[in-house]
Design a protein around this motif. Structure first.
Motif, PDB file in Angstrom:
ATOM      1  N   GLY A 132       0.846  -1.201   0.000  1.00  0.00           N
ATOM      2  CA  GLY A 132       0.000   0.000   0.000  1.00  0.00           C
ATOM      3  C   GLY A 132       0.868   1.234   0.000  1.00  0.00           C
ATOM      4  O   GLY A 132       2.081   1.169  -0.240  1.00  0.00           O
ATOM      5  N   LEU A 133       0.261   2.388   0.244  1.00  0.00           N
ATOM      6  CA  LEU A 133       1.037   3.616   0.322  1.00  0.00           C
ATOM      7  C   LEU A 133       2.008   3.558   1.497  1.00  0.00           C
ATOM      8  O   LEU A 133       1.639   3.156   2.612  1.00  0.00           O
ATOM      9  N   SER A 153       7.180   0.761  -5.170  1.00  0.00           N
ATOM     10  CA  SER A 153       6.439   1.168  -3.988  1.00  0.00           C
ATOM     11  C   SER A 153       6.076   2.646  -4.127  1.00  0.00           C
ATOM     12  O   SER A 153       6.786   3.405  -4.789  1.00  0.00           O
ATOM     13  N   THR A 154       4.980   3.033  -3.475  1.00  0.00           N
ATOM     14  CA  THR A 154       4.432   4.377  -3.672  1.00  0.00           C
ATOM     15  C   THR A 154       4.194   5.071  -2.342  1.00  0.00           C
ATOM     16  O   THR A 154       3.818   4.435  -1.352  1.00  0.00           O
ATOM     17  N   THR A 155       4.415   6.377  -2.320  1.00  0.00           N
ATOM     18  CA  THR A 155       4.099   7.191  -1.152  1.00  0.00           C
ATOM     19  C   THR A 155       3.261   8.390  -1.592  1.00  0.00           C
ATOM     20  O   THR A 155       3.232   8.737  -2.777  1.00  0.00           O
ATOM     21  N   ALA A 156       2.596   9.004  -0.627  1.00  0.00           N
ATOM     22  CA  ALA A 156       1.729  10.144  -0.950  1.00  0.00           C
ATOM     23  C   ALA A 156       2.193  11.431  -0.287  1.00  0.00           C
ATOM     24  O   ALA A 156       1.685  12.508  -0.603  1.00  0.00           O
ATOM     25  N   ASP A 157       3.164  11.345   0.642  1.00  0.00           N
ATOM     26  CA  ASP A 157       3.528  12.530   1.417  1.00  0.00           C
ATOM     27  C   ASP A 157       5.032  12.554   1.645  1.00  0.00           C
ATOM     28  O   ASP A 157       5.587  11.666   2.302  1.00  0.00           O
ATOM     29  N   LEU A 158       5.682  13.586   1.117  1.00  0.00           N
ATOM     30  CA  LEU A 158       7.129  13.734   1.281  1.00  0.00           C
ATOM     31  C   LEU A 158       7.505  14.624   2.455  1.00  0.00           C
ATOM     32  O   LEU A 158       8.687  14.871   2.688  1.00  0.00           O
ATOM     33  N   THR A 159       6.522  15.065   3.212  1.00  0.00           N
ATOM     34  CA  THR A 159       6.787  15.986   4.322  1.00  0.00           C
ATOM     35  C   THR A 159       7.838  15.472   5.303  1.00  0.00           C
ATOM     36  O   THR A 159       8.685  16.258   5.770  1.00  0.00           O
ATOM     37  N   PRO A 160       7.850  14.162   5.655  1.00  0.00           N
ATOM     38  CA  PRO A 160       8.869  13.697   6.606  1.00  0.00           C
ATOM     39  C   PRO A 160      10.306  13.889   6.129  1.00  0.00           C
ATOM     40  O   PRO A 160      11.233  13.821   6.943  1.00  0.00           O
ATOM     41  N   LEU A 173       5.378   8.792  -6.564  1.00  0.00           N
ATOM     42  CA  LEU A 173       4.550   9.715  -5.799  1.00  0.00           C
ATOM     43  C   LEU A 173       3.101   9.615  -6.264  1.00  0.00           C
ATOM     44  O   LEU A 173       2.821   9.725  -7.461  1.00  0.00           O
ATOM     45  N   ASP A 174       2.189   9.400  -5.299  1.00  0.00           N
ATOM     46  CA  ASP A 174       0.781   9.203  -5.624  1.00  0.00           C
ATOM     47  C   ASP A 174       0.055  10.524  -5.860  1.00  0.00           C
ATOM     48  O   ASP A 174      -1.152  10.600  -5.716  1.00  0.00           O
ATOM     49  N   ASN A 175       0.798  11.542  -6.168  1.00  0.00           N
ATOM     50  CA  ASN A 175       0.244  12.861  -6.524  1.00  0.00           C
ATOM     51  C   ASN A 175       1.410  13.652  -7.107  1.00  0.00           C
ATOM     52  O   ASN A 175       2.511  13.124  -7.246  1.00  0.00           O
ATOM     53  N   GLY A 176       1.192  14.865  -7.436  1.00  0.00           N
ATOM     54  CA  GLY A 176       2.284  15.658  -8.008  1.00  0.00           C
ATOM     55  C   GLY A 176       2.895  16.646  -7.051  1.00  0.00           C
ATOM     56  O   GLY A 176       3.555  17.589  -7.486  1.00  0.00           O
ATOM     57  N   ASN A 177       2.707  16.443  -5.745  1.00  0.00           N
ATOM     58  CA  ASN A 177       3.108  17.451  -4.775  1.00  0.00           C
ATOM     59  C   ASN A 177       4.575  17.289  -4.366  1.00  0.00           C
ATOM     60  O   ASN A 177       4.923  16.461  -3.523  1.00  0.00           O
TER      61      ASN A 177
END
Length: 292
Positions: A132-133, A153-160, A173-177
């Motif tokens: 999963g994410l 493998s996929t992630t949605a948040d690079l904030t960490p 990346l599961d979005n373009g952010n």
């Protein structure tokens, strides 16, 4: 169809910041070897937290970086004399082999998945085939993390990653952010795949970004930094840069990422980059193996 270059990452030592993070240095004076391509050396050019004259290990098995041994020749010899006094040695012919106790060290590199307890010593992790994410938040427990590769493998948040010294990053990346990477002070190499259109604007603020692979990313505007050293794109992405005249002038290596690209495609691409393709050598034939 091109030269593939990856960021050459060197780990920090334990204790941290005692030995320079490099593969070799003229200030490392080798004085002993076990005849296996590895050496002990006196370090006359330590890192900020080190001590001139400290002893390190380097050589064939230290591609990830040198290892700190002890603070001086005196302390090394004292340790060896203690082992002899304790009888912690074996004799073979005219040689004596000291029996060093195995050191209980936490891992610097993990391949697989993020563990329940992330060791603070972690400097590299390869996350493979996550179902999963991937939540990257647990990695904040590794303040010296320098390589993060998400493989299939996929992630949605690079904030960490904002406060981690990651230098080499491979992500889907599961979005373009890409906003969390804005002005990241350490990032040097990025291999980006996206499942949605991505705005590259934050990458233009990353001061040390030198290698970029966008061949798996949906980027409506592939315009990139002017001082990149390595760039990997699809033919369509390259065409956009060539047509707009925005190919980074500092490139020393480039890659045409299309798996189905023909030699003629590659030659046309190389010519578009200003490379001499007139002397290209074409060979045809059949390769016979030992089995027939």
């Amino acid at each position: 169809m091109g030269l593939l270059v990856r960021h050459n990452l060197v780990f920090d030592t334990t204790p941290t910041n005692t030995v320079r993070r490099c593969g070799g240095h003229p200030g490392w004076l080798r004085f002993a070897t076990s005849e296996d391509g590895n050496f002990m050396a006196v370090d006359t050019a330590p890192a900020q937290g080190g001590r001139p004259g400290q002893i390190i290990r380097t050589g064939r098995d230290y591609d990830d970086g040198p290892a700190y041994v002890t603070e001086s020749i005196t302390s090394l010899l004292g340790h060896y004399l203690d082992l002899l006094d304790q009888g912690a040695y074996e004799k073979s012919g005219d040689r004596i082999y000291l029996r060093e106790l195995a050191r209980d060290t936490a891992p610097q590199q993990i391949i697989g998945a993020i563990p329940d307890e992330v060791p603070s010593t972690l400097q590299a992790i390869h996350i493979n085939d996550a179902p999963g994410l991937v939540d990257l938040a647990p990695l904040t427990a590794a303040p010296n993390l320098r390589r993060l590769h998400l493989n299939r493998s996929t992630t949605a948040d690079l904030t960490p990653l904002r406060d981690l010294p990651v230098e080499s990053l491979r992500i889907t990346l599961d979005n373009g952010n890409l906003t969390p990477l804005t002005a990241h002070p350490h990032l040097a190499s990025l291999d980006l795949t996206t499942t949605a259109p991505a705005d590259l604007t934050p990458l233009r603020t990353v001061p040390h970004l030198r290698g970029l692979d966008l061949s798996g990313a949906d980027v409506p505007d592939p315009t990139v930094l002017a001082d990149l050293r390595y760039l990997s794109l699809t033919a369509r992405q390259w065409t956009t840069l060539l047509n707009e005249g925005t190919v980074p002038p500092t490139l020393t290596a480039a890659r045409l990422a299309d798996a189905d690209a023909t030699l003629d495609d590659a030659l046309a691409w190389a010519a578009g980059l200003g490379l001499d393709t007139e002397s290209t050598l074409r060979l045809t034939g059949t390769l016979k193996t030992a089995g027939g």
